[in-house]
Design an enzyme around this catalytic site. Structure first.
Site, short mmCIF file in Angstrom:
data_model
loop_
_atom_site.label_atom_id
_atom_site.label_comp_id
_atom_site.label_asym_id
_atom_site.label_seq_id
_atom_site.Cartn_x
_atom_site.Cartn_y
_atom_site.Cartn_z
N LYS A 179 50.43 41.17 41.24
CA LYS A 179 50.43 41.78 42.56
C LYS A 179 51.82 41.72 43.22
O LYS A 179 52.19 42.62 43.98
CB LYS A 179 49.38 41.11 43.44
N THR A 199 33.25 40.59 47.27
CA THR A 199 33.19 41.60 46.21
C THR A 199 32.82 40.91 44.90
O THR A 199 32.79 39.69 44.79
CB THR A 199 34.54 42.31 46.04
N TYR A 229 47.60 36.68 38.07
CA TYR A 229 47.16 37.67 39.06
C TYR A 229 48.20 37.79 40.18
O TYR A 229 48.57 38.89 40.58
CB TYR A 229 45.81 37.26 39.64
#
Length: 276
Positions: free
Chosen positions: A206, A235, A202
């Site tokens: 990014k 989230t 991840y």
């Protein structure tokens, strides 16, 4: 041949915007008074229908809210979205690339098997979609791209040699893709750490999004291209464990999308330009 005349009023397209940070980005753009059309480009049809209705109830009647299907990482879906937006609007004034994916810590999928799906959505998918939509953005008024990145994409996660490659002032998109292909190859071979790469798929996806932002900022002088970190928000991606409300995190994307005379090629965090 059908000639589509760009409609009046500015158009903002927000990907992954039927919930979480993306939803509040769309809401805040609609409330800014700078856009007459907000388009939610999302995967989940039912959830998107509900989000559109929710936004309509909160936004002024002169702001038109619509949606279009998008499966980020699927090139055919990117092409379909580009055609839909061309036929519907004839231009885009602001694109917010918010859609992304991340494996949760408890996910049993081996690290090496998480690599390609993460890169295919977060980096390669975002890049291909943006390239598909650039012709419409070039027709926009005060056109802008905002890529939602992360502090996980910090440059310091890779070796100093790798840092120099990603931060090079003359880095091209082809070279960036080659770097990410090399990372993927090394992960699959099991020696990515020895080659100076991060141990986060991840984070690397990014980091590449931030690097792509800087490349586009150089290549597209008529478009202000920036990226941001919304912070660790509550989230679904964080299993609601984040420390920040998603409405607050959305502000870091809304700022470069709405501010007067924005810079280009910068990274925004905590409502200001931050260091990479």
């Amino acid at each position: 041949m059908l000639v589509i005349t760009p409609l009046e009023g500015r158009v903002a397209v927000v990907t992954g915007s039927n919930k979480g940070i993306g939803y509040f980005i769309a809401l805040q753009l609609g409330l800014s008074g700078l856009f007459q059309h907000i388009c939610l480009a999302c995967r989940d049809l039912q959830r998107t229908i509900e989000a559109v209705e929710s936004l309509k109830q909160q936004l002024p009647p002169e702001v038109q809210v619509s949606s279009a299907p998008l499966l980020l990482g699927d090139i055919a879906s990117h092409q379909t979205l580009a055609q839909t937006l061309q036929e519907r609007y004839g231009k885009i004034d602001v694109l917010v690339n918010n859609a992304a994916m991340a494996y949760k810590q408890a996910d049993p999928t081996p690290f090496r098997e998480q690599c390609s799906p993460t890169l295919n959505v977060n980096f390669r998918g975002s890049c291909d979609l943006t390239e598909q939509l650039l012709p419409l953005l070039r027709k926009g008024t005060d056109a802008r791209i905002v890529n939602v990145a992360s502090m996980s994409g910090r440059l310091g996660q890779v070796s100093s040699e790798r840092q120099a490659q990603f931060a090079a002032d003359d880095l091209t998109m082809e070279q960036l893709h080659a770097l990410m292909d090399e990372f993927e190859h090394d992960v699959l071979a099991g020696h990515h750490r020895e080659k100076g790469w991060s141990n986060s798929n991840y984070g690397m996806s990014k980091l590449a999004v931030i690097a792509a932002t800087k490349v586009w900022a150089r290549q597209e002088p008529s478009i202000k291209v920036n990226c941001c970190c919304p912070g660790y928000c509550k989230t679904d991606m964080t299993s609601q464990k984040g420390l920040r409300d998603p409405a607050d995190g959305a502000k870091n994307a809304v700022l470069p999308a709405t501010m007067e005379h924005p810079p280009t090629g910068e990274f925004f965090a905590d409502y200001k330009v931050a260091s990479w």
